[in-house]
Write a protein that holds these residues in place. Structure first.
Motif, PDB file in Angstrom:
ATOM      1  N   GLY A 129      11.772   7.438  34.492  1.00 48.43           N
ATOM      2  CA  GLY A 129      12.852   7.307  33.511  1.00 48.43           C
ATOM      3  C   GLY A 129      12.343   7.430  32.088  1.00 48.43           C
ATOM      4  O   GLY A 129      12.969   8.071  31.234  1.00 48.43           O
ATOM      5  N   GLN A 167      15.461   0.254  43.037  1.00 46.31           N
ATOM      6  CA  GLN A 167      14.859   0.065  41.723  1.00 46.31           C
ATOM      7  C   GLN A 167      13.504  -0.635  41.842  1.00 46.31           C
ATOM      8  O   GLN A 167      12.533  -0.243  41.187  1.00 46.31           O
ATOM      9  N   GLN A 184       2.248  -1.534  43.723  1.00 41.42           N
ATOM     10  CA  GLN A 184       1.704  -2.885  43.863  1.00 41.42           C
ATOM     11  C   GLN A 184       1.909  -3.425  45.281  1.00 41.42           C
ATOM     12  O   GLN A 184       1.057  -4.142  45.806  1.00 41.42           O
ATOM     13  N   ARG A 240      10.991   1.836  43.147  1.00 44.19           N
ATOM     14  CA  ARG A 240      10.610   2.811  42.114  1.00 44.19           C
ATOM     15  C   ARG A 240       9.535   2.246  41.197  1.00 44.19           C
ATOM     16  O   ARG A 240       8.593   2.918  40.812  1.00 44.19           O
ATOM     17  N   GLU A 241       9.708   0.971  40.826  1.00 43.46           N
ATOM     18  CA  GLU A 241       8.815   0.380  39.830  1.00 43.46           C
ATOM     19  C   GLU A 241       7.548  -0.206  40.450  1.00 43.46           C
ATOM     20  O   GLU A 241       6.501  -0.209  39.816  1.00 43.46           O
ATOM     21  N   VAL A 271       4.534  12.545  36.141  1.00 43.37           N
ATOM     22  CA  VAL A 271       3.988  11.611  35.160  1.00 43.37           C
ATOM     23  C   VAL A 271       2.464  11.515  35.238  1.00 43.37           C
ATOM     24  O   VAL A 271       1.862  10.567  34.741  1.00 43.37           O
ATOM     25  N   ARG A 315       6.314  -4.230  34.954  1.00 41.74           N
ATOM     26  CA  ARG A 315       6.625  -2.970  35.640  1.00 41.74           C
ATOM     27  C   ARG A 315       7.782  -2.214  34.991  1.00 41.74           C
ATOM     28  O   ARG A 315       8.631  -2.780  34.335  1.00 41.74           O
ATOM     29  N   ILE A 316       7.741  -0.915  35.188  1.00 40.14           N
ATOM     30  CA  ILE A 316       8.732  -0.052  34.551  1.00 40.14           C
ATOM     31  C   ILE A 316       8.923   1.208  35.369  1.00 40.14           C
ATOM     32  O   ILE A 316       8.023   1.621  36.095  1.00 40.14           O
ATOM     33  N   ASP A 317      10.092   1.795  35.244  1.00 42.25           N
ATOM     34  CA  ASP A 317      10.363   3.066  35.914  1.00 42.25           C
ATOM     35  C   ASP A 317       9.817   4.194  35.042  1.00 42.25           C
ATOM     36  O   ASP A 317      10.462   4.644  34.108  1.00 42.25           O
ATOM     37  N   VAL A 318       8.598   4.626  35.364  1.00 42.62           N
ATOM     38  CA  VAL A 318       7.891   5.587  34.503  1.00 42.62           C
ATOM     39  C   VAL A 318       8.617   6.927  34.443  1.00 42.62           C
ATOM     40  O   VAL A 318       8.635   7.584  33.409  1.00 42.62           O
ATOM     41  N   ALA A 343      14.284  15.606  35.300  1.00 40.04           N
ATOM     42  CA  ALA A 343      13.479  14.634  36.024  1.00 40.04           C
ATOM     43  C   ALA A 343      13.539  14.982  37.504  1.00 40.04           C
ATOM     44  O   ALA A 343      14.557  15.459  37.996  1.00 40.04           O
ATOM     45  N   GLY A 386      18.129   1.738  33.352  1.00 37.04           N
ATOM     46  CA  GLY A 386      17.123   0.938  34.057  1.00 37.04           C
ATOM     47  C   GLY A 386      15.717   1.066  33.517  1.00 37.04           C
ATOM     48  O   GLY A 386      14.757   0.947  34.259  1.00 37.04           O
ATOM     49  N   ARG A 418       2.965  -1.876  31.743  1.00 40.81           N
ATOM     50  CA  ARG A 418       2.196  -1.126  32.739  1.00 40.81           C
ATOM     51  C   ARG A 418       1.691  -2.014  33.868  1.00 40.81           C
ATOM     52  O   ARG A 418       1.761  -1.642  35.031  1.00 40.81           O
TER      53      ARG A 418
END
Lengths: 337, 132
Positions: A238, B56, B64, B59-60, B115, A233-236, B33, A256, A229
Motif C-alpha cells: 500500500g 489485513q 513474522q 498482508r502485514e 517492494v 507492522r505496515i502494508d508495504v 499495485a 489501511g 518496519r
C-alpha cells in the motif's frame, strides 16, 4: 529546559497532528497535499538559498589552511591538498571535506587538568576530539543509505543499485523483516549528537531550539520508521502504491496504511519544508565554503574586489603625454619621443 | 547578480535532477499495485476462503508468523499451531502454506518483487514446481 522544551513540543505536536489527521481520515491532505507542498518548498527553497549565497562576492581567496603555500621552487613540503594552488587540489580537498568531513576530523578539545594534592597550577591540555566526527560520519552516511534505500518505493522497476545497497544493509539477516544496520547506526548517532548537546556545558550554553528541533525531528522520523518496519507492522505494498502515485502524478491513497505511516510522513514533510530555512542548509553550504573551495592563488593571480568604486587613475603614459614637451625642455628623459 | 555561475548553475541543475529523479524515471509508465492471485485449485474448493488469520493481518505480518513458526519448529520441536476459530494447522511453509498457495510466482513473488523484498525462504525449503 526553556530551549529544549519548545523544540520537543513542536515535534510532539506534529506527531499528534498526524495521528489526528489519520484518525479523521484526512488522507488527501496528509497523504498527498502536505508531501507535495513540502517537496516543492524544499526544492525551490534550496535553489533560493543557493542563489542568494551566490550573490555574495568573494573577492579574495581566504587562505585559512594548515599547509605550506606554493612559493619558491626550493621550498619543500608544500601541501597540495591542504593549500592547493590550482583546481585539481581543490577538487581533492572538497571531496575529502564532503565525503569524509576532513575539517571535523581536525576537531580539537581544550581542557584544564588539575593535579590532585599538589601545589602545581592547573594545566591547559589540548587534544584531538574524534567522537563528533565519528558520530557525524555515521549519521550522515546512514542517512544517505536510508534515503537511497527508500527509492524502492519510488521506482518501478527498482534499480539494481537500490536492491544491492538494501541487501548489503540487511546483510546480518537478523529478524524478520531483516534489521538494517543503518537503522541502528543512525539511532545511536542521533542519540549521541543529542546527549552531547545536553551533557557538555559549553555546548548546552550555545544550543538553541533550532539545534534541538532537527535532532528531535530526525529522531522522530527514525523511530517512527523503525516502529513501522519492525514492530507495529505496515502494508508495504500500500505504501508503494501511494509513493508511486506521487511520482507518476496520479496520487491515490490506498486504505489501511495506518497511523504510524502518517506520523512518519508528516515528520519527513516538515523536515523537507524546514530544510532550506535552517542550519540543515549546510548540505548545500558545504559546496560554497570559501575557505575550502578556492585555490590559494592570491600571489599568482590578481583578484579584483567587485564592490570597489571606480578609482580615477592617471597612468605614467598619460602623464608623459601631458607633460612631454615640458619634460624635454627641462632635459628629463622620456619614454616616447 | 550571481557570481561563479558556470559552477553554481550546473550544480543546481544536478541537484534538481537528483531530487526529481523518480519523476523522470517513472514518467510515462503505468504502474498498478500487484494483485495477488488466490485462485488455486485448493482454495477454490474451500467452503470458507480464509487463511489462518484475516487478510489485513496476513498482508502485514505473514513474515513474522513464518519466522515464529520456524523458531518453534526448529528449536522447540513444536509442529502444531492452533489459531483462532479452533482450526489446527501444521507449522510448515512447504506443507501447509504452499498447499493452498501453490502459486508462488503469482502469490509470493509478485508483491516481493514490487517492494524489493528478497526473503531467504527458498535457501533451505524446496521451491514448488510450477508450470510456466
Amino acid at each position: 529546559m526553556r530551549v529544549l522544551f519548545p523544540a520537543l513540543a513542536v515535534v510532539v505536536g506534529l506527531i499528534i497532528l498526524a495521528s489526528l489527521g489519520a484518525a479523521l481520515g484526512l488522507d488527501a491532505i496528509f497523504g498527498v497535499l502536505v508531501p507535495y507542498a513540502a517537496f516543492v518548498t524544499f526544492v525551490f527553497g534550496f535553489i533560493y538559498r543557493i542563489v542568494k549565497w551566490a550573490q555574495v562576492p568573494v573577492p579574495f581567496r581566504i587562505p585559512s589552511t594548515c599547509g605550506q603555500h606554493k612559493s619558491f621552487p626550493w621550498l619543500k613540503n608544500r601541501s597540495r591538498i591542504d593549500n592547493p594552488s590550482s583546481w585539481p587540489g581543490v577538487v581533492v580537498r572538497m571531496f575529502l571535506e564532503i565525503f569524509c568531513f576532513r575539517s571535523l576530523f581536525r576537531n580539537t578539545k581544550a581542557e584544564i587538568h588539575y593535579t590532585p594534592f599538589s601545589a602545581d597550577p592547573p594545566k591547559v591540555v589540548y587534544g584531538s576530539a574524534k567522537w563528533l566526527w565519528l558520530a557525524g560520519l555515521a549519521f550522515h552516511w546512514s542517512f544517505l543509505l536510508i534515503v537511497v534505500r527508500h527509492y524502492r518505493f519510488f521506482t518501478e522497476p527498482i534499480p539494481w543499485l537500490v536492491q544491492f545497497l538494501e541487501s548489503l544493509d540487511g546483510f546480518m539477516q537478523f529478524g524478520v523483516p531483516a534489521l538494517y544496520m543503518t537503522d541502528g547506526l543512525i539511532l545511536a548517532a542521533v542519540t549521541y549528537l543529542f546527549i552531547r548537546r545536553v551533557v557538555v556545558p559549553q555546548l548546552r550554553y550555545i544550543s538553541l531550539p533550532a539545534d534541538y528541533f532537527p535532532l528531535f525531528l530526525i529522531f522522530g522520523i527514525v523511530v517512527s520508521g523503525m516502529l513501522m518496519r519492525y514492530i507495529t507492522r505496515i502494508d508495504v505494498v500500500g505504501v508503494k502504491e501511494l509513493a508511486m502515485g506521487w511520482v507518476t502524478l496520479h496520487p491515490t491513497v490506498p486504505d489501511g496504511i495506518g497511523i504510524m505511516f502518517y506520523i512518519h510522513l508528516l515528520l519527513v514533510s516538515v523536515l523537507l519544508a524546514y530544510f532550506p530555512f535552517s542550519k540543515l542548509m549546510h548540505a548545500g553550504g558545504v559546496f560554497l565554503s570559501p575557505t575550502r573551495n578556492l585555490a590559494n592563488n592570491n600571489r599568482v593571480k590578481r583578484h579584483i574586489n567587485p564592490w570597489n568604486y571606480p578609482v580615477k587613475v592617471h597612468t605614467y603614459e598619460e602623464y608623459e603625454d601631458e607633460f612631454r614637451d615640458l619634460m624635454k625642455e627641462a632635459g628629463i628623459p622620456v619614454e616616447k619621443e | 547578480m550571481m557570481y561563479d555561475k558556470k559552477l553554481i548553475i550546473p550544480g543546481l541543475v544536478i541537484f534538481v535532477w537528483l531530487m526529481t529523479l523518480p519523476f523522470w524515471y517513472n514518467s510515462g509508465k503505468a504502474t498498478a499495485a500487484p494483485e495477488v492471485k488466490i485462485d488455486t485449485p485448493v482454495i477454490q474448493e474451500m467452503a470458507e476462503k480464509k487463511c489462518i488469520e484475516d487478510k489485513q493481518y496476513m498482508r502485514e505480518a505473514h513474515m513474522q508468523v513464518l519466522d515464529d513458526w520456524r523458531d518453534e519448529v526448529v528449536r522447540e520441536r513444536k509442529r502444531v499451531e492452533v489459531t483462532t476459530g479452533g482450526k489446527t494447522y501444521e507449522m510448515s511453509l512447504q506443507n501447509e502454506c504452499m498447499k493452498c498457495h501453490s502459486n508462488k510466482a503469482e502469490f509470493c513473488d509478485k508483491c516481493h518483487d514490487y517492494v524489493a523484498v528478497d526473503p531467504y525462504c527458498w535457501d533451505c525449503h524446496i521451491e514448488p514446481k510450477e508450470k510456466k
